[in-house]
Design a protein around this motif. Structure first.
Motif, mmCIF file in Angstrom:
data_model
loop_
_atom_site.group_PDB
_atom_site.id
_atom_site.type_symbol
_atom_site.label_atom_id
_atom_site.label_comp_id
_atom_site.label_asym_id
_atom_site.label_seq_id
_atom_site.Cartn_x
_atom_site.Cartn_y
_atom_site.Cartn_z
ATOM 1 N N LEU A 39 87.610 -5.665 41.645
ATOM 2 C CA LEU A 39 87.809 -5.052 42.789
ATOM 3 C C LEU A 39 86.227 -5.222 43.391
ATOM 4 N N PRO A 40 85.498 -6.259 43.606
ATOM 5 C CA PRO A 40 84.123 -6.358 44.194
ATOM 6 C C PRO A 40 84.143 -5.804 45.370
ATOM 7 N N ALA A 41 83.047 -4.998 45.825
ATOM 8 C CA ALA A 41 82.832 -4.579 47.321
ATOM 9 C C ALA A 41 81.597 -5.377 48.121
ATOM 10 N N SER A 42 81.081 -6.113 47.425
ATOM 11 C CA SER A 42 79.914 -6.847 47.832
ATOM 12 C C SER A 42 79.920 -8.378 47.412
ATOM 13 N N THR A 43 79.036 -9.288 48.193
ATOM 14 C CA THR A 43 78.843 -10.684 47.483
ATOM 15 C C THR A 43 78.278 -10.386 46.237
ATOM 16 N N ALA A 44 77.184 -9.487 46.172
ATOM 17 C CA ALA A 44 76.514 -9.182 44.932
ATOM 18 C C ALA A 44 77.525 -9.160 43.782
ATOM 19 N N GLU A 45 78.438 -8.243 43.897
ATOM 20 C CA GLU A 45 79.474 -7.960 42.925
ATOM 21 C C GLU A 45 80.345 -9.116 42.578
ATOM 22 N N VAL A 46 80.601 -9.951 43.575
ATOM 23 C CA VAL A 46 81.535 -11.071 43.471
ATOM 24 C C VAL A 46 80.479 -11.925 42.722
ATOM 25 N N SER A 47 79.394 -12.339 42.686
ATOM 26 C CA SER A 47 78.439 -12.953 41.843
ATOM 27 C C SER A 47 78.505 -12.577 40.652
ATOM 28 N N ALA A 48 78.408 -11.390 40.237
ATOM 29 C CA ALA A 48 78.153 -10.587 39.008
ATOM 30 C C ALA A 48 79.402 -10.998 38.227
ATOM 31 N N VAL A 49 80.642 -10.834 38.970
ATOM 32 C CA VAL A 49 81.837 -11.088 38.254
ATOM 33 C C VAL A 49 81.965 -12.598 37.812
ATOM 34 N N LEU A 50 81.597 -13.336 38.618
ATOM 35 C CA LEU A 50 81.754 -14.816 38.201
ATOM 36 C C LEU A 50 80.774 -15.253 37.090
ATOM 37 N N GLN A 51 79.700 -14.482 36.888
ATOM 38 C CA GLN A 51 78.643 -14.782 35.925
ATOM 39 C C GLN A 51 79.262 -14.022 34.764
ATOM 40 N N VAL A 52 79.898 -13.007 34.696
ATOM 41 C CA VAL A 52 80.676 -12.477 33.505
ATOM 42 C C VAL A 52 81.516 -13.496 32.901
ATOM 43 N N ALA A 53 82.299 -13.781 33.977
ATOM 44 C CA ALA A 53 83.508 -14.665 33.635
ATOM 45 C C ALA A 53 82.960 -15.952 32.878
ATOM 46 N N ALA A 54 81.799 -16.544 33.443
ATOM 47 C CA ALA A 54 81.053 -17.874 32.921
ATOM 48 C C ALA A 54 80.926 -17.252 31.596
ATOM 49 N N ARG A 55 80.144 -16.452 31.477
ATOM 50 C CA ARG A 55 79.706 -16.025 30.062
ATOM 51 C C ARG A 55 80.598 -15.985 28.747
ATOM 52 N N HIS A 56 81.807 -15.508 29.365
ATOM 53 C CA HIS A 56 82.890 -15.271 28.523
ATOM 54 C C HIS A 56 83.875 -16.357 28.326
ATOM 55 N N GLY A 57 83.668 -17.339 29.296
ATOM 56 C CA GLY A 57 84.270 -18.559 29.262
ATOM 57 C C GLY A 57 85.851 -18.379 29.706
ATOM 58 N N VAL A 58 85.951 -17.395 30.696
ATOM 59 C CA VAL A 58 87.277 -17.061 31.162
ATOM 60 C C VAL A 58 87.359 -17.460 32.393
ATOM 61 N N GLY A 59 88.765 -18.146 33.083
ATOM 62 C CA GLY A 59 88.910 -18.317 34.443
ATOM 63 C C GLY A 59 89.008 -17.076 35.404
ATOM 64 N N VAL A 60 89.167 -17.423 36.649
ATOM 65 C CA VAL A 60 88.897 -16.656 37.593
ATOM 66 C C VAL A 60 89.928 -16.857 38.597
ATOM 67 N N THR A 61 90.825 -16.114 38.997
ATOM 68 C CA THR A 61 91.964 -16.337 40.195
ATOM 69 C C THR A 61 91.635 -15.513 41.317
ATOM 70 N N VAL A 62 91.319 -16.193 42.440
ATOM 71 C CA VAL A 62 91.059 -15.324 43.516
ATOM 72 C C VAL A 62 92.410 -14.656 44.222
ATOM 73 N N ALA A 63 92.252 -13.520 44.703
ATOM 74 C CA ALA A 63 93.634 -12.871 45.311
ATOM 75 C C ALA A 63 93.236 -12.331 46.741
ATOM 76 N N GLY A 64 93.988 -12.758 47.690
ATOM 77 C CA GLY A 64 93.623 -12.111 49.216
ATOM 78 C C GLY A 64 94.787 -11.201 49.381
ATOM 79 N N GLY A 65 95.448 -11.234 50.321
ATOM 80 C CA GLY A 65 96.568 -10.569 50.943
ATOM 81 C C GLY A 65 97.919 -10.556 49.842
ATOM 82 N N ARG A 66 97.703 -11.617 49.078
ATOM 83 C CA ARG A 66 98.931 -12.092 48.288
ATOM 84 C C ARG A 66 100.301 -12.291 48.941
#
Ligand code: MLT
Ligand code: ZN
Length: 435
Positions: A39-66
């Motif tokens: 649940l990132p609260a800023s663009t910087a946190e979104v960037s950090a999440v994607l960098q962690v996912a890339a390091r661990h080689g896992v995919g990321v699914t974006v969810a909005g209002g679902r």
């Protein structure tokens, strides 16, 4: 690995304690599994999440209002990145700048407070997010007046798969400086970047409003009437189709008053001039409350169908002159099922809802989508492709187009981290439009 991943994600942003509600789509047809919900609260946190996912080689699914209807936000053993905390909207000079997780209703409200309107509206406005509508190029109820979401978007800020941030939020009316990255992201369904902020144009609010519900004998008659309303009424902004069975259904489920029986009902909304276009037996709303009463037959359709079971939702568009033929041909490919058709007639966009087949039985999906493609239509009009319709993308896009789309995906997300299982099929199954 999972514990490491969770700890790394928790070190960069908040996570949801329970993933259950993120693992199923709105229709309940598709379920998945989330490694974690961020649940990132800023663009910087979104960037950090994607960098962690890339390091661990896992995919990321974006969810909005679902509220999506093609399971594009349902994770597939991936990390869910929810935009729900990226909220806030500011209106200046006829433009709204909003965090991706801001609901459509909040954008509309902010626009109205400054004397403007937002050109996109839909029944899910209180949950659907502006970021989700950009990611899917959502349509809705006013496309005939203002175009799809694409036509409103002036800029976005987004985070690419490697964590870098691209920001085009200047909103300049003229900017001919190369590839249009903003419009590339519109409709990319979370497979090329995570949209974090959106800049949209606002429109002048309607000066007046006429809402009418017109009983008609056939879809062809309705198409002809829409054509006339486009030419002769001013400010036409909605042209919605209902069939008799759908009207009966919303009446049953929601206890709405009966309408005079008719095979087809066409709901039209314009600023003025409709009185010269519609026949005498049309129901004309006398005020805003009355207009809302007429809209209820249309807006409650999705929920009413959902109460009958888990629908197969097939959102297609057709050339205007094939709409009637398509509706007439549907029973031949949906025999034995309960089928409800409604939609945005002014856009040639029909929502075919089929109940009966098991959620994982996609034979009826195949038959309906092939029928639409064979008549020159699209297999995805405004809901996107998501996970539900990948198999049929080749019916609407040529092999050369699919190859170009893959090349773009490869360039921006070489490790396939964003939206695995969404939009692009794993293997091109061959055939071009109509095959
Ligand atoms: C609508 O037009 O109401 C939406 O696209 C939702 C649906 O298709 O059920
Ligand atoms: Zn729709």
């Amino acid at each position: 690995l999972s514990e490491d991943l969770r700890a790394a994600l928790q070190s960069v942003c908040a996570t949801a304690p329970d993933a259950t509600s993120y693992e199923v789509d709105w229709t309940r047809r598709t379920t998945g599994s989330a490694l974690a919900v961020c649940l990132p609260a800023s663009t910087a946190e979104v960037s950090a999440v994607l960098q962690v996912a890339a390091r661990h080689g896992v995919g990321v699914t974006v969810a909005g209002g679902r509220t999506g209807l093609v399971a594009g936000a349902v994770p597939d053993a991936t990390v869910v990145l929810s935009t729900e905390r990226l909220t806030g909207v500011r209106v200046t000079n006829g433009k709204a700048l909003a965090g991706a997780g801001t609901t459509l209703a909040e954008v509309q409200r902010a626009a109205a407070e400054q004397g403007w309107a937002y050109g996109v509206d839909m029944a899910s406005r209180d949950s659907a997010t502006i970021g989700g509508t950009v990611a899917t190029n959502a349509g809705g109820l006013h496309v005939v007046g203002h175009g799809t979401t694409r036509a409103q978007v002036l800029g976005v800020e987004a985070v690419l798969a490697d964590g870098s941030v691209v920001s085009r939020l200047h909103g300049l009316a003229k900017d001919a400086t190369g590839y249009d990255l903003v419009q590339l992201l519109v409709g990319s369904e979370g497979t090329l970047a995570v949209v974090t902020q959106v800049l949209v144009r606002l429109v002048a609010p309607p000066r007046s409003r006429q809402t009418v519900l017109v009983p008609l004998a056939s879809v062809e008659d309705a198409v002809r009437l829409v054509d006339r309303a486009r030419r002769e009424a001013r400010g036409l902004r909605a042209a919605e189709l209902l069939l008799a069975a759908g009207v009966e259904l919303v009446r049953d489920v929601d206890g709405l008053p009966p309408l005079p029986p008719s095979p087809v009902q066409l709901l039209l909304e314009a600023e003025e001039g409709l009185e010269d276009v519609v026949p005498d037996d049309a129901l004309v709303a006398s005020d805003a409350v009355d207009a809302a009463r007429l809209w209820a037959y249309r807006e409650r359709m999705t929920e009413a169908i959902g109460r009958l079971g888990v629908p197969h939702k097939l959102d297609v568009s057709l050339p205007q002159d094939r709409l009637g033929e398509f509706v007439d041909a549907l029973p031949s490919v949906t025999a034995g099922c309960t089928t409800h058709v409604f939609g945005h007639l002014g856009d040639g966009n029909l929502h075919v809802n089929v109940l009966g087949p098991a959620p994982d039985d996609d034979r009826v999906d195949d038959a309906v989508l092939r029928l639409a493609a064979a008549m020159g239509g699209s297999v995805g009009a405004e809901h996107g492709i998501g996970r539900a319709k990948r198999r049929w993308l080749h019916l609407s896009r040529t092999p050369a187009e699919l190859a170009a789309m893959r090349a773009v995906k490869q360039a921006l997300d070489p490790h396939g981290l964003l939206g695995p299982g969404v939009l692009l099929p794993d293997v091109v199954t061959g055939g071009g439009p109509g095959h």
